[in-house]
Design a protein around this motif. Structure first.
Motif, PDB file in Angstrom:
ATOM      1  N   SER A 121       0.822  -1.204   0.000  1.00 19.77           N
ATOM      2  CA  SER A 121       0.000   0.000   0.000  1.00 19.77           C
ATOM      3  C   SER A 121       0.857   1.254   0.000  1.00 19.77           C
ATOM      4  CB  SER A 121      -0.938   0.003   1.206  1.00 19.77           C
ATOM      5  OG  SER A 121      -0.189  -0.072   2.395  1.00 19.77           O
ATOM      6  N   ALA A 122       2.135   1.127   0.334  1.00 19.63           N
ATOM      7  CA  ALA A 122       3.017   2.281   0.322  1.00 19.63           C
ATOM      8  C   ALA A 122       3.160   2.854  -1.081  1.00 19.63           C
ATOM      9  CB  ALA A 122       4.395   1.901   0.854  1.00 19.63           C
ATOM     10  N   ALA A 133      -0.361   9.152   5.924  1.00 16.53           N
ATOM     11  CA  ALA A 133      -1.537   9.444   6.746  1.00 16.53           C
ATOM     12  C   ALA A 133      -2.724   8.568   6.353  1.00 16.53           C
ATOM     13  CB  ALA A 133      -1.908  10.920   6.612  1.00 16.53           C
ATOM     14  N   THR A 134      -2.907   8.362   5.054  1.00 15.58           N
ATOM     15  CA  THR A 134      -4.012   7.529   4.584  1.00 15.58           C
ATOM     16  C   THR A 134      -3.836   6.085   5.032  1.00 15.58           C
ATOM     17  OG1 THR A 134      -4.239   8.957   2.651  1.00 15.58           O
ATOM     18  CG2 THR A 134      -5.302   6.810   2.544  1.00 15.58           C
ATOM     19  N   GLN A 135      -2.610   5.581   4.940  1.00 13.45           N
ATOM     20  CA  GLN A 135      -2.350   4.209   5.366  1.00 13.45           C
ATOM     21  C   GLN A 135      -2.626   4.036   6.856  1.00 13.45           C
ATOM     22  OE1 GLN A 135       1.348   2.369   3.896  1.00 13.45           O
ATOM     23  NE2 GLN A 135       1.589   4.257   2.720  1.00 13.45           N
ATOM     24  N   VAL A 190      -8.701   2.686  11.458  1.00 14.47           N
ATOM     25  CA  VAL A 190     -10.165   2.541  11.442  1.00 14.47           C
ATOM     26  C   VAL A 190     -10.566   1.067  11.382  1.00 14.47           C
ATOM     27  CG1 VAL A 190     -12.238   2.975  10.067  1.00 14.47           C
ATOM     28  CG2 VAL A 190     -10.639   4.830  10.518  1.00 14.47           C
ATOM     29  N   THR A 191      -9.922   0.304  10.500  1.00 18.38           N
ATOM     30  CA  THR A 191     -10.258  -1.117  10.426  1.00 18.38           C
ATOM     31  C   THR A 191      -9.863  -1.844  11.706  1.00 18.38           C
ATOM     32  OG1 THR A 191      -8.180  -1.583   9.287  1.00 18.38           O
ATOM     33  CG2 THR A 191     -10.125  -1.260   7.922  1.00 18.38           C
ATOM     34  N   LEU A 200       2.918   0.305   7.672  1.00 12.23           N
ATOM     35  CA  LEU A 200       2.114   1.391   8.237  1.00 12.23           C
ATOM     36  C   LEU A 200       0.667   0.970   8.451  1.00 12.23           C
ATOM     37  CD1 LEU A 200       3.562   4.368   6.224  1.00 12.23           C
ATOM     38  CD2 LEU A 200       3.882   3.891   8.645  1.00 12.23           C
ATOM     39  N   VAL A 201       0.093   0.288   7.486  1.00 14.81           N
ATOM     40  CA  VAL A 201      -1.285  -0.169   7.627  1.00 14.81           C
ATOM     41  C   VAL A 201      -1.387  -1.161   8.785  1.00 14.81           C
ATOM     42  CG1 VAL A 201      -3.169  -1.421   6.503  1.00 14.81           C
ATOM     43  CG2 VAL A 201      -1.831   0.215   5.210  1.00 14.81           C
TER      44      VAL A 201
END
Length: 187
Positions: free
Chosen positions: A75-76, A82-84, A90-91, A172-173
């Protein structure tokens, strides 16, 4: 199982659409436009089909690609930091919150059941043969000693390697998920 499918993304296999369609930006078409396009292109295939063995293709794909699709990867490469973190947080929070609620429900059910069994035993509805319980516990301990081994099955090793690879590619995620999970458990 082999099926013949046209490879729309494979430019070496020939053009399926005219260049006027390729130069137009992607737009949502109405049902009538799709029907017109289908009628105009009916019977105009040039026969360039590739054979695709779906069973072999599915075996070679990691589990997250099967679940999320072909465009998944680190996802990087796709999202900002910030989005990651936000997606992971949230999840993770949602998962932790649900885990907390289900855990409380399960603990209440098990504890309540144990409490009712103790009341039934105390009032005489249930008689427990403690010597048999002790004998069965000794058998279970012996079986555990026999089955104890230091090596993991190969399926577990391969899944663990896939998870480690996923975590390394999406640090990060994953970090956001675990942080959110802990916050969800606490809320």
């Amino acid at each position: 199982m082999e099926t013949s499918v046209p490879r729309a993304g494979n430019q070496a296999s020939g053009s399926r659409r005219s260049t006027s369609h390729r130069s137009e930006p992607h737009r949502s078409s109405s049902r009538d436009e799709l029907d017109e396009m289908a009628a105009a292109n009916q019977g105009k295939f040039d026969g360039n089909f590739d054979a695709l063995d779906l069973a072999e293709f599915a075996k070679k794909q990691p589990w997250w690609r099967k679940l999320f699709g072909q465009d998944t990867g680190p996802s990087a490469e796709k999202y900002s930091v910030a989005t990651q973190l936000l997606i992971g947080g949230v999840t993770g929070w949602c998962t932790g919150f649900i885990f907390q609620k289900v855990g409380k429900l399960a603990a209440t059910a098990v504890g309540g059941g144990f409490f009712l069994l103790q009341i039934a035993n105390h009032t005489g509805y249930i008689k427990v043969d403690w010597q048999r319980v002790e004998k069965d516990m000794k058998k279970a301990k012996e079986q555990l000693k026999i089955r104890r081994s230091n090596q993991l099955p190969t399926e577990v090793k391969s899944k663990a390697e896939e998870v480690v690879s996923f975590v390394k590619k999406n640090v990060l995620v994953t970090g956001g998920f675990f942080g959110g999970f802990l916050l969800g458990m606490a809320s």
